[in-house]
Design a protein around this motif. Structure first.
Motif: not given
Length: 635
Positions: A190-192, A199-204
């Motif tokens: 959900r965050l990704v 929002l600069s976030v990926d699954s890593v």
């Protein structure tokens, strides 16, 4: 105690690394054993390099079920974290402003907000990183986010007890904001998904990001401002308070499901000019009725009246949109945000629910062109009449709470809302008035242009008037309802109630906004507008199933006349033949009548028996086929 735990971790980690290095049999039985999984989980937390080496060996052996291995390691990792916990140095207060450019190189947060940043984290324009100290004393730096972001506001919904976060995200263009459910910041996938909003976030790195959010929140519970939000507008606290969009003194309206709500309820223009334009509208009965209905939407719940729909239909160019939609809706806000029937069923439903204690309008009814759309509109009309949203399953899998609302719907178009197959309940809760000219063309054009710059000027004031003069409203409503019932005793009671409410609103508006004496205001309506509108109401018997079936059969015969054998003329008739017409003697083949009635939503056997009993149909059997004789003049 802290040093002792570190020594325990260090000893266990060394044993884990040695155990993983000794593995030679990469079968699933070995890899998924308790000892190996425990060792792998310990390395994943405290020595990622050792874990990465072991995982690479597993990948090189095709027989290893990596999916099962990763899932098992995740569970063991959670257990180890609970057992040993997380250790950090004391946190420090950092104010994000230009004075700290050497440290962060970030501008101030909105509203000069000061946050406590946990000491393990470093923020810069290049992102957020965390410095992890491993048990062997070495440091590991990990990205938490590829651009900095901070929680700057907590939004607590006082209606459904849920919470949202407002997050400030920094980019080369400055700060921008993302508002989402708190739940969206607590699960990786959900965050990704919020990356689509910047929002600069990926699954890593998502797991580390969630830990950062938790720590940021834990350190700043008393610093991050909390704002009350509401998901339902309208009356509350026993009709003493009215939640009016987009915001009030102590709240803001949560319109995350429909951003146009806040855009619609704005104010612009001159109140004096708007009242002067009403003087031009008031002499046109259908426009004035729609105006009163829009006002009445704000108090029908108080007087105990059900939701109703006013549908004004007629040919194109009759001023319907200007007179029955735009000017009435300009009472409360910008009418350009009124939806059309080109919208989906779900979007219309959400707009209706969001219009609690306010009018809801939809234009362009003629956009309904097929049976699927017609079926959806029937469902939508039912939801409006009942004032309850459709039951749904939430994303969590639980049933959503049904949303109740009170409104009056204003609908215009080139066709009526109900059809022959509409149920009796829908007919009772819908007033359909055919009007070739709601406003003259010149006044309609002027109104379209006028409401572009003058709207939302009396909405809040009208709600306050209701609150202060509710006794006047109730007494006027009671008087007009009795008067209309006496004049049209055969009319549907719900329709009488609707007219009484709409014209009550009209009277109260003229008394308190135009300083007209209440007796004069009532007399003006009784002598002009109400007489015309009362005559247009349908009677109670007009909504019965048998009446609607009769009208349907007559419409069917008229529209399919080419398929009836007229005076035994076999040359002009078209196949297939549905029946015969010879003078006043009209027959319809049984198979066709039953199929058409069923397609229109009637119960064929039941309705045919009723029509036979009433003398509208008679059995007419010959040697070729079974037919029904239609007594056209029998109404």
């Amino acid at each position: 105690m802290r040093d002792l735990k570190y020594k325990m971790i260090e000893a266990n980690l060394q044993q884990a690394i040695e155990l993983l290095n000794k593995v030679e049999d990469f079968s699933n039985q070995t890899i998924l054993s308790k000892d190996i999984l425990n060792a792998a989980a310990l390395c994943k937390i405290y020595d990622e390099l050792a874990f990465a080496d072991f995982k690479a060996k597993c990948k090189s052996h095709k027989e290893v079920a990596l999916t099962l291995f990763n899932e098992a390691v995740r569970k063991y990792t959670s257990r180890i974290r609970r057992e040993f916990g997380r250790f950090e140095e004391n946190s420090k207060v950092i104010k994000l402003n230009p004075a700290n450019e050497d440290i962060f190189n970030l501008p101030s947060l909105p509203n000069g907000l000061e946050l406590i940043i946990p000491s393990a984290y470093t923020c810069s324009t290049r992102g957020i990183v965390v410095d992890k100290v491993l048990v062997n004393g070495s440091h590991m730096t990990k990205f938490v986010a590829y651009s900095p972001f901070f929680i700057v506001e907590r939004l607590k919904n006082i209606d459904d007890k849920t919470e949202k976060f407002k997050v400030a995200v920094y980019s080369s263009e400055g700060w921008h904001f993302i508002t989402a459910d708190r739940y969206d910041f607590s699960e990786e996938h959900r965050l990704v998904s919020l990356s689509r909003y910047g929002l600069s976030v990926d699954s890593v790195i998502a797991r580390e990001t969630i830990i950062y959010i938790s720590e940021l929140l834990r350190h700043n519970l008393d610093r991050i401002p909390v704002t009350k939000i509401v998901s339902k507008i309208g009356w509350r606290n026993e009709f003493s308070d009215f939640i009016y969009p987009p915001s009030g003194k102590d709240y803001i309206v949560d319109t995350s499901e429909n951003d146009e709500i806040n855009l619609m309820y704005q104010t612009r223009g001159s109140r004096q000019k708007w009242l002067a334009h009403y003087d031009k509208i008031k002499n046109h009965p259908h426009a004035r009725l729609a105006f009163g209905a829009a006002l009445a939407a704000s108090f029908i719940e108080i007087i105990g009246m059900r939701n109703m729909t006013l549908c004004i239909w007629g040919k194109s160019g009759g001023g319907k949109t200007a007179g029955a939609i735009k000017f009435p809706m300009s009472i409360y806000g910008d009418p350009k945000y009124v939806p059309t029937f080109n919208s989906t069923f779900n979007s219309l439903e959400r707009r209706a629910v969001s219009s609690n204690n306010l009018p809801f309008a939809v234009d362009e009814l003629q956009n309904i062109t097929n049976q699927f759309q017609r079926d959806n509109i029937d469902k939508f009309a039912h939801i409006i009449g009942e004032g309850v949203s459709k039951g749904r399953t939430a994303r969590s899998g639980e049933l959503e709470t049904l949303k109740r609302f009170s409104t009056i719907a204003l609908i215009t178009g080139e066709q009526p809302l109900t059809g022959f197959n509409s149920d009796q309940g829908k007919k009772r809760r819908t007033i359909e008035l055919h009007c070739s000219e709601v406003l003259p063309r010149e006044l309609a054009d002027e109104t379209h242009e006028f409401v572009n710059d003058n709207y939302g000027l009396i909405g809040r004031e009208w709600v306050d008037t209701i609150k202060d003069h509710i006794n006047d409203i109730k007494s006027t409503y009671k008087f007009l309802k009795k008067d209309f019932k006496d004049k049209r005793p055969e009319a549907i009671p719900d329709h009488i109630n609707f007219l009484a409410a709409a014209y009550t609103a009209d009277v109260i508006f003229n008394v308190y906004f135009r300083n007209v004496n209440i007796n004069i205001a009532i007399k003006e309506l009784q002598e002009s507008h109400t007489v015309k509108i009362l005559k247009e109401l349908v009677g109670e018997s007009d909504t019965s199933n048998s009446h609607r079936a009769k009208e349907f059969i007559k419409e069917f015969i008229s529209s399919r006349r080419k398929h009836f054998l007229i005076n035994n003329d076999l040359i002009k008739v078209q196949d297939p033949i549905f029946g015969t017409i010879k003078g006043d003697h009209i027959t319809v083949y049984q198979y066709k009548l039953k199929s058409e009635l069923k397609r229109a939503g009637f119960s064929p056997e039941k309705i045919i028996n009723e029509l036979i009993h009433e003398g509208f149909l008679e059995s007419d059997t010959d040697n070729i086929a079974n037919r029904y004789k239609v007594n056209w003049k029998n109404r």
